[in-house]
Write a protein that holds these residues in place. Structure first.
Motif: not given
Length: 742
Positions: A270-285
């Motif tokens: 995707d482009e724009g905001a739909n293609g901006a990625i944020s990384y995080s730990f999964n909630s089940l970690v």
């Protein structure tokens, strides 16, 4: 299941063969049993005493005991029948967690003599733990734009059991939109995924409620269930995706904080905001992951923020979400396996048990002194431990089982040489650089009665004056014993024998503790000049050891006997002399010869004669002993007189020789002979003799000879005078003898 055999001839041979093979193979146990976990109290494990070849009646006298390093309360032995039984609840999962092998190692120890056996009791897993999901409800957000065959990872269940009891199968509740796919990539990561079968329509169904059931492979099987709550999102139809679904990273333990583990990279079409990625730990970690690691939401960089310890956890499973900023947001998923590599950061540990101290100095070579076990929490070569002893000690280490050793006697002991040892055990691991630890054992050597009491010399000379008071101390003997305590406690006694018709113990006695020798009665020189006897010294050991010493007791004479006149002839009383003298005899005529004797010896037996005054008063007894001071004065005058006469005689002979010899004789032919002085301080006497050899050459007459012999009561005239005091080893001969030959 218990490994045991009945006592038939064939089974006994088979048992013996298996035991020999087990003993031959280094590091193997001597016995091995198996029991299921959760066995009830008192459950039979094995006939351990019988299988080890021990007699039941010897279990209590030989102090039969079973020990375990950490789990000694779980199993117990009935000392009446030698049966090993379950003492308390055994939970395999609590004992060994998910380890494939789980056993309780026992040390069976018996004393008198000390023996050690090693027994492994394998704890078999039973299906007592159902599958468990980490949460009761798993929420998923699925866009309606997701295409069929889209996959959504689910958190699978876990089962605390092992083997077939932990093999899980999954079933999904019946529905039209989703199916289940289980992909077992490896043991650490078994992925359970939800697969979309057909497109979703949020306007038709906004939420799907499904149930995921996990069933293990036990008999009977156990199940666990989790609810899947699937929310259908609207339109952001492309989710971020990673290059791989799984990443594996290896990193050493104790790595510094801030060290980068991995940098992830996800992409979104995707482009724009739909293609901006944020990384995080999964909630089940798991919380342990978030405590030790952190992830940069913009770069996807995972870094260390805590202390990694291989000995606690050696692998971390981290689920990462890459979420775009669309509305609604879409997420991609991957798994990062972080494997923690071991570093040599743990020193070996040493445990000392079953100390058999002190050690008798006559202990046999091979006697077990102590049991030693070593351990190292590291893995691989870092956890391989070797043990050694400090050099120059009479002990050695014998490997008994894996990291178990026995400290045994390697050579003979001698307490009199070395009474205790400090034995240092060093354990060193195989790391680079290696780490090591030491433990010291103080080994005391117990005394054995192997040394007899010894005297300083085999014989002593003792001098005792006669007429001693009864019970007087005449000498002290002393013997030394190199042993200790009661083995060195010396007592003294007489070696009994006969002295004439009487027992030795009627003359002397010895004090048992001090070694003082006492004369029990007055001694008489005239009756007993030499009293020779032995004193025995014996220690208090069992059996007792002893030795003897000889005492030469010389009884010194005292002037305790008066002179006695001898009868001139038979039939005449010894108290008076009666002689007839003719009127015609002239002056110098011998009227009578008086003789007397004295029972004493030496100086005390020397006699002088004198006539008493006439008249009516009665004359004193001829030869009666005068006071000692008067007798000494008379002897001195007599010696002076004899010396004067001898000197005049020598002078006359010299003048006579000079007149007879008209020509000077050859050198050495005539002349006064060299006086010869003979001294002997050992007997307290000296003699002086002067001879005139020249008379034999220059005159036909026989040479006159003058001899002077004197016995000194306290000193040697040719030696240095010494203060003798009360020394018992001085030979004193009281008396003076003067003889003149002309």
């Amino acid at each position: 299941m218990v490994y045991s055999w009945r006592r038939s001839p064939g089974s006994r041979c088979l048992l013996l063969l298996l035991l020999l093979l087990a003993a031959w193979e280094e590091g193997s146990s001597q016995l091995r049993y198996s029991i299921p976990e959760e066995a009830k109290h008192g459950a039979f494990v094995g006939r351990i005493a019988q299988d080890l070849g021990l007699d039941l009646e010897d279990l209590v006298p030989r102090l039969f005991r079973v020990t375990s390093k950490d789990n000694g309360h779980l199993l117990e032995v009935n000392l009446q029948n030698g049966v090993l039984f379950v003492n308390s609840r055994i939970d395999r999962e609590e004992l060994c967690e998910r380890s494939a092998e789980c056993s309780i190692h026992l040390e069976v120890i018996v004393d008198r003599p000390l023996q050690v056996f090693h027994v492994d009791v394998e704890v078999k897993d039973i299906n007592d733990n159902p599958p468990v999901f980490p949460v009761k409800v798993q929420q998923l957000f699925v866009s309606e734009s997701r295409l069929p065959d889209s996959r959504f990872p689910l958190e699978g269940a876990s089962d605390a059991d092992i083997g077939a009891n932990s093999v899980l199968t999954y079933r999904l509740s019946s529905n039209d939109y989703f199916m289940l796919d289980v992909n077992s990539k490896n043991d650490e990561n078994r992925q359970v995924e939800l697969v979309l079968r057909k497109s979703l329509d949020r306007e038709d169904i906004t939420t799907h409620k499904l149930f995921l059931m996990a069933t293990d492979g036990g008999k009977p099987e156990l199940t666990g269930t989790v609810q899947l709550l699937i929310t259908v999102l609207d339109v952001n139809d492309n989710a971020p995706s990673f290059e791989r679904s799984e990443y594996e990273v290896r990193i050493f333990e104790n790595a510094d904080n801030g060290t980068t583990v991995i940098r992830l990279n996800a992409s979104d079409l995707d482009e724009g905001a739909n293609g901006a990625i944020s990384y995080s730990f999964n909630s089940l970690v798991a919380p342990t992951v978030t405590e030790l690691f952190s992830i940069d939401p913009n770069t996807g960089e995972i870094v260390i923020q805590g202390n990694l310890d291989h000995e606690k956890i050696n692998v971390y499973k981290i689920r990462i979400d890459a979420t775009d900023r669309g509305q609604p947001p879409m997420a991609g998923h991957c798994t990062v396996l972080v494997k923690i590599l071991d570093k040599n950061d743990n020193a070996p540990q040493i445990a000392l048990t079953s100390l058999s101290l002190p050690v008798r100095e006559d202990a046999q070579v091979g006697t077990v002194i102590a049991l030693i076990s070593v351990s190292d929490r590291d893995a691989g070569a870092n956890g391989q431990v070797t043990c050694s002893l400090m050099p120059h000690v009479p002990f050695k280490l014998v490997s008994t089982y894996k990291n178990y050793y026995s400290l045994v006697l390697d050579s003979a002991l001698d307490r009199e040489s070395i009474s205790d040892y400090t034995v240092v055990v060093t354990a060193r691991d195989g790391g680079s650089p290696s780490l090591w630890a030491t433990a010291s054992v103080s080994v005391e050597v117990a005394d054995v009665n192997d040394n007899a009491p010894l005297f300083a010399q085999p014989e002593y000379t003792v001098f005792v004056k006669e007429n001693n008071p009864p019970g007087c101390h005449i000498f002290t003997v002393s013997a030394r014993d190199a042993d200790a305590q009661e083995n060195a406690l010396v007592s003294y006694s007489l070696v009994e024998r006969r002295v004439g018709e009487r027992a030795l113990s009627s003359y002397v006695s010895v004090h048992a503790e001090s070694g003082k020798v006492y004369a029990l009665q007055p001694l008489d020189h005239e009756e007993l000049e030499l009293l020779q006897f032995q004193v025995s010294a014996r220690d208090a050991g069992v059996p007792a050891l002893g030795s003897n010493v000889t005492l030469q007791g010389f009884v010194l004479d005292e002037n305790d006997n008066a002179p006695a006149l001898l009868a001139p002839r038979a039939g005449v009383s010894a108290g008076a002399v009666s002689e007839l003298v003719p009127w015609s005899v002239g002056a110098g005529h011998v009227v009578a010869k008086v003789r007397a004797v004295d029972a004493d010896s030496g100086y005390n037996a020397w006699l002088s004669y004198e006539l008493g005054p006439g008249g009516g008063a009665p004359p004193p007894m001829v030869g009666a002993a005068a006071p000692e001071s008067t007798l000494v004065d008379v002897n001195v005058y007599l010696i002076i007189a004899i010396c004067a006469v001898s000197s005049l005689l020598v002078l006359t002979l010299l003048l006579y020789t000079a007149l007879r010899c008209s020509a000077p004789p050859p050198e050495g032919a005539c002349g006064p002979g060299k006086p010869t002085l003979v001294c002997s301080s050992a007997v307290g006497s000296w003699s002086y003799s002067q001879q005139r050899r020249s008379q034999r050459v220059c005159s036909g007459e026989g040479p006159p000879k003058t001899d002077l012999m004197a016995f000194s009561p306290s000193f040697s005239p040719c030696g240095r005078s010494e203060d003798l005091g009360d020394q018992q080893d001085v030979n004193i001969d009281h008396g003076i003898k003067v003889s003149t030959y002309i």
